[in-house]
Design an enzyme around this catalytic site. Structure first.
Site, mmCIF file in Angstrom:
data_model
loop_
_atom_site.group_PDB
_atom_site.id
_atom_site.type_symbol
_atom_site.label_atom_id
_atom_site.label_comp_id
_atom_site.label_asym_id
_atom_site.label_seq_id
_atom_site.Cartn_x
_atom_site.Cartn_y
_atom_site.Cartn_z
ATOM 1 N N GLU A 498 0.832 -1.222 0.000
ATOM 2 C CA GLU A 498 0.000 0.000 0.000
ATOM 3 C C GLU A 498 0.862 1.266 0.000
ATOM 4 O O GLU A 498 0.602 2.214 0.739
ATOM 5 C CB GLU A 498 -0.967 -0.007 1.195
ATOM 6 C CG GLU A 498 -2.012 -1.108 1.078
ATOM 7 C CD GLU A 498 -3.146 -1.005 2.089
ATOM 8 O OE1 GLU A 498 -3.213 0.006 2.813
ATOM 9 O OE2 GLU A 498 -3.957 -1.939 2.139
HETATM 10 C C1 LIG Z 1 3.273 -9.427 0.458
HETATM 11 C C2 LIG Z 1 2.860 -8.457 -0.591
HETATM 12 C C3 LIG Z 1 1.523 -8.321 -0.905
HETATM 13 C C4 LIG Z 1 1.129 -7.453 -1.924
HETATM 14 N N1 LIG Z 1 -0.186 -7.422 -2.324
HETATM 15 C C5 LIG Z 1 -0.511 -6.727 -3.438
HETATM 16 C C6 LIG Z 1 -1.813 -6.823 -3.995
HETATM 17 O O1 LIG Z 1 -2.688 -7.496 -3.471
HETATM 18 N N2 LIG Z 1 -2.078 -6.139 -5.134
HETATM 19 C C7 LIG Z 1 -1.135 -5.373 -5.748
HETATM 20 O O2 LIG Z 1 -1.421 -4.800 -6.783
HETATM 21 N N3 LIG Z 1 0.107 -5.246 -5.234
HETATM 22 C C8 LIG Z 1 0.447 -5.914 -4.112
HETATM 23 N N4 LIG Z 1 1.714 -5.816 -3.604
HETATM 24 C C9 LIG Z 1 2.674 -4.951 -4.255
HETATM 25 C C10 LIG Z 1 3.109 -3.773 -3.420
HETATM 26 O O3 LIG Z 1 2.142 -2.790 -3.433
HETATM 27 C C11 LIG Z 1 4.451 -3.334 -3.996
HETATM 28 O O4 LIG Z 1 5.391 -4.280 -3.530
HETATM 29 C C12 LIG Z 1 4.839 -1.960 -3.635
HETATM 30 O O5 LIG Z 1 4.079 -1.058 -4.359
HETATM 31 C C13 LIG Z 1 6.323 -1.687 -3.911
HETATM 32 O O6 LIG Z 1 6.708 -2.115 -5.171
HETATM 33 P P1 LIG Z 1 8.043 -3.007 -5.323
HETATM 34 O O7 LIG Z 1 7.979 -4.100 -4.338
HETATM 35 O O8 LIG Z 1 8.188 -3.351 -6.738
HETATM 36 O O9 LIG Z 1 9.212 -2.051 -4.855
HETATM 37 P P2 LIG Z 1 9.914 -0.922 -5.710
HETATM 38 O O10 LIG Z 1 8.916 -0.074 -6.385
HETATM 39 O O11 LIG Z 1 10.975 -1.534 -6.536
HETATM 40 O O12 LIG Z 1 10.566 -0.053 -4.555
HETATM 41 C C14 LIG Z 1 11.785 -0.435 -3.914
HETATM 42 C C15 LIG Z 1 12.135 0.650 -2.903
HETATM 43 O O13 LIG Z 1 12.310 1.898 -3.576
HETATM 44 C C16 LIG Z 1 11.552 2.892 -2.912
HETATM 45 N N5 LIG Z 1 11.142 3.902 -3.885
HETATM 46 C C17 LIG Z 1 10.581 3.714 -5.099
HETATM 47 N N6 LIG Z 1 10.351 4.897 -5.685
HETATM 48 C C18 LIG Z 1 10.791 5.851 -4.823
HETATM 49 C C19 LIG Z 1 10.837 7.274 -4.833
HETATM 50 N N7 LIG Z 1 10.383 7.998 -5.849
HETATM 51 N N8 LIG Z 1 11.347 7.893 -3.769
HETATM 52 C C20 LIG Z 1 11.832 7.204 -2.725
HETATM 53 N N9 LIG Z 1 11.811 5.875 -2.663
HETATM 54 C C21 LIG Z 1 11.300 5.206 -3.698
HETATM 55 C C22 LIG Z 1 10.387 2.160 -2.296
HETATM 56 O O14 LIG Z 1 9.876 2.891 -1.193
HETATM 57 C C23 LIG Z 1 11.051 0.877 -1.868
HETATM 58 O O15 LIG Z 1 11.652 1.087 -0.625
HETATM 59 C C24 LIG Z 1 2.100 -6.657 -2.573
HETATM 60 C C25 LIG Z 1 3.436 -6.775 -2.219
HETATM 61 C C26 LIG Z 1 3.826 -7.671 -1.254
HETATM 62 C C27 LIG Z 1 5.277 -7.781 -0.929
#
Ligand SMILES: Cc1cc2nc3c(=O)[nH]c(=O)nc-3n(C[C@H](O)[C@H](O)[C@H](O)COP(=O)(O)OP(=O)(O)OC[C@H]3O[C@@H](n4cnc5c(N)ncnc54)[C@H](O)[C@@H]3O)c2cc1C
Length: 814
Positions: A498
């Site tokens: 989220e």
């Molecule tokens: C257990 C689990 C359940 C989930 N359930 C759902 C679901 O039901 N439906 C769904 O659609 N998604 C779901 N997600 C996805 C979740 O919303 C994403 O994991 C989340 O949006 C982060 O994306 P990412 O993991 O690809 O990290 P990335 O986007 O690769 O981010 C990696 C890091 O970079 C940081 N970052 C990225 N951009 C910036 C910026 N501009 N400034 C500063 N920091 C930044 C982030 O804060 C993070 O710390 C789930 C994820 C998990 C792990």
């Protein structure tokens, strides 16, 4: 003296936001008086009056002011403000502004907050918590779920579906439970205190997902069909936004939907051909209906003029040909259903788009508005439930566990950790409840929801880490007796989902807050973006005058409250008065800092995430203190809760002061930083931080059975029964407390030489024989020792069986 009087007069004008003509008249008076007392020649005064009159006329005559001053700033704003994309605009405009607006005003109206009635559960909601939720918790064996089933037990799934857990937010008319946000949050909190995996399973369909989206944007036909099926658990939903290439930057999803004609149910209809690849989707592997996000293109203009309407949401049955689901991820060993899904040339009729054809291209707005409420409820409830359980477990353990011949909870180092647990739980629960109350009154507080999501998941991580430190090896050794280890594993999940926390803190909270909650910025941006330049300039000029007055007032307020330590700020009378005053003081300083950041950094602020993150910390902690104070006031200021109030407020204030200091040390335009430091900390950086006496009293609350300890953890599942580790620990705590005075009597007898030194048992026996304690008392000490031994036990596993067990679950996972 004269100069001081003058400064005081100008300060008063600024403080009370005097209008421009009043400022002009005041300055004219001052000049007149100065001339009367002056010995300077007429030439000098002629120049002074000429400069003054010219400035006064330009500033007071709107036509001149607009032409000579506002138009320049208007032009600069148009260039300085970065272009806002449609998705950014929709994100910025989502939700409502509530108490965050007051904090941005620099002068929060406490009466407005305190007069709001405290949220209450209905009888039906209470009954659900005491009935089905208790029953569900009792049937969950978290260890077994994680290590063997790698899922919830089938009877729990059945129970969840049949009892309507998936339809808590669905109104009764569609067969749902129609619960308030408060009740929804309390259900998640209770389940979370039993099983993180079960809480996530129940939370997802009630959070951002098909039900929420249908309720707000669905067509009547969609509502009729899907809501009752979701409410009865006949459908299991998931919401699929994230994919391999689009995580935090979710608006960049590459998943496509091309509008075209195709066959559906034996008929040719206008529909969408979908191609997608998603991952991390909670409930995805078992979902029967996927709430899917994709980008629509309409090359043949079958739906209207727009060739690229943009992000769209549809409800896609998971059995539709072309869809692949079923594989699972392993989120840190927590066994809720989570996995990837994809679709190749999946054709759906346009009627499956949420909102029908009118909903095409509206997906991002729907997501942002849904998040504005959902983020306020699920993760804060889950984090608070985990925190409360930790408070109960770690507090009891600290009293029962002994080292160096005394309960470890008596050591000051452990007290600090216990205080961090207790203080954070109180704060999180207060903020959870206050925010649910706002949602139930119709708010969709987008900025506050980000604050709450970020703060509660981070503070839950701190609670669990502190808890692990106190538990030592007992926390590290996993097994059915370890109640906290699983939360330690799970903490990064809430941090990531989220809106991942680093992004939320450094970009969203202040970035969105300053635009949404500031009384002028959004309106100024809209005026600057007006296609009619003349109309835009007129409005911009009006807003600019108000904005200057607002900034001057906050500068005057911040300086005054800085000088007086906020002691003269208007605040409710009572024990917590100083904390109210501190929020008022730092709210004025925050509003001034926000304006300074905007003025000196303009559009580049968006990329200065370290600066923005510090301002987010200040705003977030001002919100948390407000929630603590609201709760304390609602509960009519019970004395025994005050240490929790004091710990929470002092913790937040320390972060706020640190935030200001860091902000001013790093603001690129140094003269602005110097001026700001002079205004905000005129007597130097205030002393802030925890008092040892407060942390001692908070720790005491955790290690002693009492009304306030029960109240602090009110709402969690308290299992009964001899095999329940929590029940055993609670029993050991009561016995330890009862035995302590007897043990002291025995120790004193040893010191006085009435009985000999020896092991615990030898001393007990000797004490009984010497008449230091009677048989009943000896029995109480003996039972406390037994209960302690049971409470400090950890699990062990036969090595071969364990290896086989691991191999079994390993092959299941891959
Ligand atoms: C257990 C689990 C359940 C989930 N359930 C759902 C679901 O039901 N439906 C769904 O659609 N998604 C779901 N997600 C996805 C979740 O919303 C994403 O994991 C989340 O949006 C982060 O994306 P990412 O993991 O690809 O990290 P990335 O986007 O690769 O981010 C990696 C890091 O970079 C940081 N970052 C990225 N951009 C910036 C910026 N501009 N400034 C500063 N920091 C930044 C982030 O804060 C993070 O710390 C789930 C994820 C998990 C792990």
């Amino acid at each position: 003296m004269m100069i001081l009087l003058l400064l005081a007069a100008f300060w008063a004008l600024a403080f009370f936001r005097a209008r421009l003509p009043v400022w002009t008249a005041a300055i004219a008076l001052v000049l007149g008086f100065w001339e009367y007392r002056s010995v300077s020649g007429i030439g000098f005064w002629l120049i002074i009056w000429l400069v003054f009159l010219t400035a006064a006329v330009i500033l007071n005559v709107p036509f001149l002011r607009r032409g000579l001053i506002s138009s320049q700033i208007f032009k600069w704003s148009k260039e300085a403000l970065p272009p806002i994309s449609r998705t950014e605009r929709e994100a910025l405009e989502a939700g409502t502004v509530w108490w965050d607006g007051e904090l941005f005003s620099g002068n929060p109206d406490w009466k407005r907050l305190l007069e709001l009635p405290g949220p209450r559960l209905s009888e039906e909601e209470e009954a659900f918590l005491a009935g089905p939720v208790e029953e569900l918790c009792a049937m969950l064996d978290d260890w077994n779920m994680a290590e063997e089933l790698r899922d919830l037990p089938p009877q729990a799934w059945r129970f969840i579906r049949e009892k309507g857990f998936f339809g808590m937010i669905i109104p009764k008319e569609y067969g749902g439970l129609g619960f308030s946000a408060l009740a929804h949050s309390r259900v998640i909190l209770k389940i979370a205190s039993r099983s993180y995996a079960a809480a996530v399973t129940v939370m997802v369909p009630n959070s951002l997902g098909p039900a929420e989206l249908l309720l707000r944007y669905g067509t009547e036909a969609q509502k009729e069909y899907y809501l009752s099926r979701l409410a009865k658990g006949e459908e299991i939903p998931c919401f699929a936004l994230t994919g391999p290439e689009a995580g935090s930057d979710a608006a960049s999803i590459p998943d496509t939907g091309i509008v075209c004609r195709g066959m559906y149910g034996g008929q040719e209809v206008v529909g969408i051909r979908l191609n997608w690849e998603k991952r991390y989707i909670t409930l995805g592997p078992v979902a029967t209906v996927i709430g899917l996000a994709f980008k629509v293109r309409d090359p043949e203009h079958l739906l209207g003029d727009r060739e690229e309407p943009g992000i769209t949401l549809a409800l896609v049955p998971s059995s539709t040909p072309g869809i692949t689901v079923g594989a699972r991820h392993d989120p840190l060993g927590i066994p809720f259903q989570n996995g990837p899904n994809s679709g190749r040339d999946v054709f759906i009729p346009v009627d499956l788009v949420i909102g029908g054809p009118a909903g095409v291209g509206q997906g991002w707005r729907m997501i942002m508005e849904g998040l504005a409420a959902g983020r306020s409820i699920s993760l804060p409830a889950l984090s608070t439930g985990a925190g409360m359980l930790a408070a109960r477990v770690v507090g009891a353990y600290a009293r029962v566990r002994r080292q160096f011949r005394q309960p470890i909870g008596g050591f000051e180092g452990i007290e600090e950790a216990l205080a961090r647990i207790g203080g954070n739980v109180y704060m999180m629960d207060a903020a959870r409840e206050m925010t649910c109350g706002a949602v139930d009154r119709g708010e969709r507080p987008s900025v506050i929801s980000s604050i709450l999501k970020y703060q509660s998941t981070e503070r839950m991580r701190s609670i669990v880490n502190n808890g692990m430190d106190v538990l030592g090896g007992k926390g590290v050794s996993l097994g059915p007796r370890n109640l906290i280890g699983r939360f330690c594993q799970a903490a990064p999940i809430g941090i990531t989902v989220e809106g991942a926390n680093i992004l939320t803190r450094s970009m969203i909270i202040f970035g969105q807050g300053v635009i949404r909650c500031h009384p002028f910025i959004l309106k100024e941006m809209q005026a600057a973006g007006d296609s009619d330049d003349k109309r835009g300039l007129k409005e911009f000029d009006r807003l600019l005058c108000g904005h200057v007055g607002f900034t001057l007032a906050n500068a005057a307020r911040a300086f005054f409250h800085g000088l007086t330590g906020g002691r003269l700020a208007k605040a409710p009378v009572g024990r917590a008065r100083r904390y109210f005053q501190s929020v008022s003081r730092f709210s004025a300083a925050f509003a001034l800092a926000a304006d300074t950041a905007l003025l000196t950094m303009g559009g580049t602020l968006k990329r200065r995430e370290k600066i923005s993150g510090r301002l987010a910390d200040i705003l977030g902690n001002l919100y948390l203190i407000s929630a603590i104070l609201k709760r304390f006031d609602e509960r009519e200021c019970p004395c025994e809760e005050f240490p929790l109030v004091a710990w929470g407020c002092e913790d937040c204030l320390a972060i706020i002061v640190e935030g200001f200091d860091g902000f001013m040390r790093n603001l690129p335009f140094r003269p602005a930083a110097w001026l700001l430091r002079f205004l905000v900390f005129p007597l130097g950086r205030p002393l802030a931080g925890q008092r040892d006496s407060v942390s001692h009293r908070v720790a005491q609350i955790l290690v002693e059975p009492s009304r306030v300890r029960n109240r602090l953890t009110e709402g969690i599942f308290l299992p009964a029964g001899p095999d329940e580790p929590l029940a055993r620990l609670e029993d050991a705590l009561s016995r330890a407390v009862a035995a302590e005075p007897l043990e002291k009597r025995l120790r004193d007898a040893v010191k006085e030489g009435r009985i000999k030194k020896g092991t615990e048992l030898e001393i007990l026996e000797a004490g009984l024989n010497a008449g230091v304690i009677n048989t009943d008392e000896a029995n109480a000490v003996w039972l406390a020792m037994e209960a302690r031994r049971e409470a400090i036990r950890v699990d062990d596993f036969p090595s071969l069986a364990r290896r086989l067990e691991k191999q079994g679950s390993g092959s299941e996972r891959h």
